[in-house]
Design an enzyme around this catalytic site. Sequence first.
Site, PDB file in Angstrom:
ATOM      1  N   HIS A  84       0.825  -1.219   0.000  1.00  0.00           N
ATOM      2  CA  HIS A  84       0.000   0.000   0.000  1.00  0.00           C
ATOM      3  C   HIS A  84       0.854   1.264   0.000  1.00  0.00           C
ATOM      4  CE1 HIS A  84       0.013  -0.026   4.585  1.00  0.00           C
ATOM      5  NE2 HIS A  84      -0.066   1.278   4.408  1.00  0.00           N
ATOM      6  N   ASP A 221       1.219  -7.639   2.175  1.00  0.00           N
ATOM      7  CA  ASP A 221       1.361  -6.203   1.940  1.00  0.00           C
ATOM      8  C   ASP A 221       2.830  -5.780   1.742  1.00  0.00           C
ATOM      9  OD1 ASP A 221       0.901  -3.495   1.810  1.00  0.00           O
ATOM     10  OD2 ASP A 221      -0.428  -3.431   3.535  1.00  0.00           O
ATOM     11  N   SER A 657       3.980   2.313   8.462  1.00  0.00           N
ATOM     12  CA  SER A 657       3.759   1.285   7.453  1.00  0.00           C
ATOM     13  C   SER A 657       5.026   1.052   6.655  1.00  0.00           C
ATOM     14  CB  SER A 657       2.637   1.689   6.513  1.00  0.00           C
ATOM     15  OG  SER A 657       1.429   1.287   7.071  1.00  0.00           O
TER      16      SER A 657
HETATM   17  N1  ARG Z   1      -4.989   0.817   7.604  1.00  0.00           N
HETATM   18  C1  ARG Z   1      -3.695   0.887   7.014  1.00  0.00           C
HETATM   19  C2  ARG Z   1      -3.123   2.303   7.132  1.00  0.00           C
HETATM   20  O1  ARG Z   1      -3.633   3.117   7.822  1.00  0.00           O
HETATM   21  C3  ARG Z   1      -3.639   0.350   5.645  1.00  0.00           C
HETATM   22  C4  ARG Z   1      -4.473   1.043   4.594  1.00  0.00           C
HETATM   23  C5  ARG Z   1      -4.370   0.492   3.208  1.00  0.00           C
HETATM   24  N2  ARG Z   1      -5.349  -0.544   2.913  1.00  0.00           N
HETATM   25  C6  ARG Z   1      -6.676  -0.323   2.594  1.00  0.00           C
HETATM   26  N3  ARG Z   1      -7.458  -1.343   2.389  1.00  0.00           N
HETATM   27  N4  ARG Z   1      -7.184   0.897   2.468  1.00  0.00           N
HETATM   28  O2  ARG Z   1      -2.526   2.891   6.311  1.00  0.00           O
HETATM   29  N1  ASP Z   2      -1.514   1.529   8.065  1.00  0.00           N
HETATM   30  C1  ASP Z   2      -0.777   2.617   8.681  1.00  0.00           C
HETATM   31  C2  ASP Z   2       0.246   3.232   7.701  1.00  0.00           C
HETATM   32  O1  ASP Z   2       0.039   3.230   6.513  1.00  0.00           O
HETATM   33  C3  ASP Z   2      -0.133   2.169   9.950  1.00  0.00           C
HETATM   34  C4  ASP Z   2      -0.994   2.421  11.146  1.00  0.00           C
HETATM   35  O2  ASP Z   2      -1.730   3.428  11.171  1.00  0.00           O
HETATM   36  O3  ASP Z   2      -0.897   1.658  12.098  1.00  0.00           O
HETATM   37  O4  ASP Z   2       1.218   3.845   8.085  1.00  0.00           O
END
Ligand code: ARG
Ligand code: ASP
Length: 722
Positions: A84, A221, A657
Amino acid sequence: MKRLLILIFAVAMLAPRLRADEGMWIPMLIGKNIDDMRKNGFKLTAEDLYSLNGNSLKDAIVLFGRGCTGELISNQGLLITNYHCGYSPIQALSSVEHDYLSNGFWAANKSEELPCQGLSVKFLVRMEDVTERVLREVPRGSAESVRLKLVNKASQELIDAVQKEGVVYTAQVKPLYYGNQYYLYVYQEFTDVRLVGTPPESIGKFGGDTDNWVWPRHTGDFSMFRIYANAKNEPADYSPSNVPYTPKRFLKISTQEVKENDFTLVYGFPGTTRQFITSDAVDLLVQQSNQHKINLRNIRLSIFDRYMSQNDTIRIRYASKHASVANAWKKWIGETIGLNRLNAAALKREQETMFQSWAESNSERRSRYAALLPAMHSLHQQLTPLSLVYDYRQEAINAVEMLQLASRLDALVYKSLNPATKADEMKRLRERAKRSVRQFYKDYSFNVDVEVCAAMLSTYAAQIPTEFHPDVLMQVEQHCKTPDDWMRFAVELYSQSVFADTLGIMTLLSDFDSTTAKHLLTDPVYRLHRDFEAMFEPKVVRPYYGIQDSLQLLYRGYVAGLMELHSDKNFYPDANLTLRITYGRVKGFEPKDGVVYAPFTTLDGVAEKAAMLDVSDYRVPARLLELHKNKDYGPYAVNGKIPVAFIAANHTTGGNSGSPILNAEGHLIGLNFDRCWESTMSDVMYDPNYCRNISLDIRYVLFIIDKYAQAGYLLSEMEIVN
Ligand code: ARG
Ligand code: ASP
């Protein structure tokens, strides 16, 4: 005496909630934690983590793009981060003929690696506490504006000095603890970064929005890039003659079994946390801000969902928009639940009462600290109503894509009405506007946006006091009583605007000048945008930031007071997108009554989810299921299963991330990519019972590269230890 003892006792009890596993530590000061880390199993020294000798673990970590972390895994500049995090360059490189999103991509050799325009990575060369230097010339008690000027001047001098060192570095001075301290960060930035490999979306984003922020998780990921440098191993813009960068340090990979309670460490660039905010700020967040923002996104997402489920073109066009709207939406819901569960506001209130008694307990403290919390309280009373409108500006008005597009033309309109603007600048602005409009329409649906517009404007009108309704809105409201009325209004608005006419707007932009600008000022969509902004700017934005600035100043005093009151505590500054270390053990938890989460997932879970036929987020390549069915695992299985992800008690946030998860020996065992939903309040308050970061197991990465993609040649440049 007795009262004093009670006070001391209470103060100790209510120390800021620094608890096991909490903290995003400054690498340069990690020595303060090293005993604790070693007690938890860590085998290395502080010097191994951060040193200026050019060969510590920090030299293998990069700030990837604008807000992720990546790490070097070979001596030829090979870098790994999350899928991502690489998504936008991967998407930019993809086309119908080269659909890397659906098929993945694996360069068979270096000449096949794909340059990623606009992508850069930064290594931290060093950090320095420059508080004394930055504040040296600031007279005690000077006004905030004077202080800011002097701080900026001193910071610029420090940055200039770095630039004179002869190496191409970028530097930055950032405040910590609301400006009680300042740190200088020196970076080396590389701009020739190429895509080496990525799994298809169905692996790299497996689970999609359904599983986002959720454990148990099965997302592969990761994506891989390579840093290129000039012949002197220095940063250089893309050139075919550039060569793979030789890093000062790269991470060794461990394929040893990861077990519950194992020590883990996350080394990366956490973005933003707000651990010191007062009870009023928590109330504002939980009771007002999050609630309204969640509601507005509910409305928007349900419109997206309805169209996306009926129309494939819209589904593809809105996939990325939907993901990003849903990401914060889901986080806010988790955060609200978590802060309520913790009774965060009440706990903060107790701490504040204690702080106030302490501050009033002698005259010196009284003069420095006693007025702070009452002043913050009254500022919060002014902030609360403004903050509501501010949130609606962001989440309702700016959610209307057409109004966003209008705002992108502001600079062009403004400049073309100014006779002093030079012809070549106009040309540049026209070209930029054309690019941005073209891009806009590529992923746009008129039908979706009209509905969003109707829903957002009517919700705004219903929720926001009339003093914040611009005249146009007031007029519309007279006629719009039902949702259908609003819908009719929106359709008419769009149909009368040049913005709804793709060709028309492009023609308009081609020879945009002051006459066209004046014409645009009468366009109904552009006018709606301008009328809202003309009201927001003086009545909301300026006073809002004014109060925020005053609050910053008071927080500076409050946090200084807390640090004096709890002088025995090891504090850590809020995350500010600079390199930090956090550590904790691999651990499951109990998210709710009757449910226990194990800390590990395996490929069996991927197959299990894939068997749920109606969930499109769980579609997975047949080849992966084939490998699973035949247990064709190569050397990557543990007890007959392929590990996929694990959770641990590391305090992380957005920006972490892609961060490496290191084991006790400092070897790479995984990649951080998310937090559990029950953990998302950790940006404000950490809870060791619920806060877990989610990591991709490095053995799943190796398995995908080797067995799934048959790109095992990439493994030969990695150093895999056991
Ligand atoms: N929750 C994670 C973060 O805050 C991953 C987001 C990417 N994935 C998604 N399905 N939107 O960045
Ligand atoms: N998914 C988040 C990021 O992209 C990580 C988090 O918020 O824990 O940095």
